[in-house]
Design an enzyme around this catalytic site. Structure first.
Site, PDB file in Angstrom:
ATOM      1  N   CYS A 253       0.858  -1.183   0.000  1.00 10.55           N
ATOM      2  CA  CYS A 253       0.000   0.000   0.000  1.00 10.55           C
ATOM      3  C   CYS A 253       0.892   1.229   0.000  1.00 10.55           C
ATOM      4  CB  CYS A 253      -0.974  -0.015   1.171  1.00 10.55           C
ATOM      5  SG  CYS A 253      -0.224   0.188   2.774  1.00 10.55           S
ATOM      6  N   SER A 254       0.306   2.388   0.158  1.00 12.04           N
ATOM      7  CA  SER A 254       1.116   3.605   0.038  1.00 12.04           C
ATOM      8  C   SER A 254       2.135   3.758   1.150  1.00 12.04           C
ATOM      9  CB  SER A 254       0.234   4.852  -0.069  1.00 12.04           C
ATOM     10  OG  SER A 254      -0.863   4.775   0.778  1.00 12.04           O
TER      11      SER A 254
END
Length: 100
Positions: A8-9
């Site tokens: 994910c980020s």
């Protein structure tokens, strides 16, 4: 043992999902290692996993991650609905199907 990498980020939003996936694996009696990293850290782990699952918020990074894995393993974007519901069981099952 199968190894799954969630990306994910920042590597933070997937931590709850990792826990839920580990619980689902334990219930199924499946030996699996599940880790979560940010996109920037993923390059350090892709050579040691069987599949990379991208969070919906980083789906645009799929081509970048696919270049890192060089076709060796699947790179998939997690279903937005399952991700939003933190449905670790369903995401685990999908990942295991794609690995096999």
């Amino acid at each position: 043992m199968k190894k799954i990498l969630l990306v994910c980020s920042a590597g933070m939003s997937t931590s709850l999902l990792v826990t839920k996936m580990r619980e689902a694996a334990k219930e199924k009696g499946v030996e699996v290692q599940i880790d979560a990293l940010s996109v920037s850290e993923a390059s350090t782990a892709v050579d040691h996993v069987d599949i990379v699952l991208l969070g919906p918020q980083v789906r645009f990074q799929k081509p970048t991650v696919e270049k890192l894995v060089k076709g060796r393993i699947p790179v998939e974007v997690m279903d937005m609905r399952l991700y939003g519901m933190m449905n670790g069981k369903a995401i685990l099952e999908e990942a295991l199907q794609k690995i096999n």
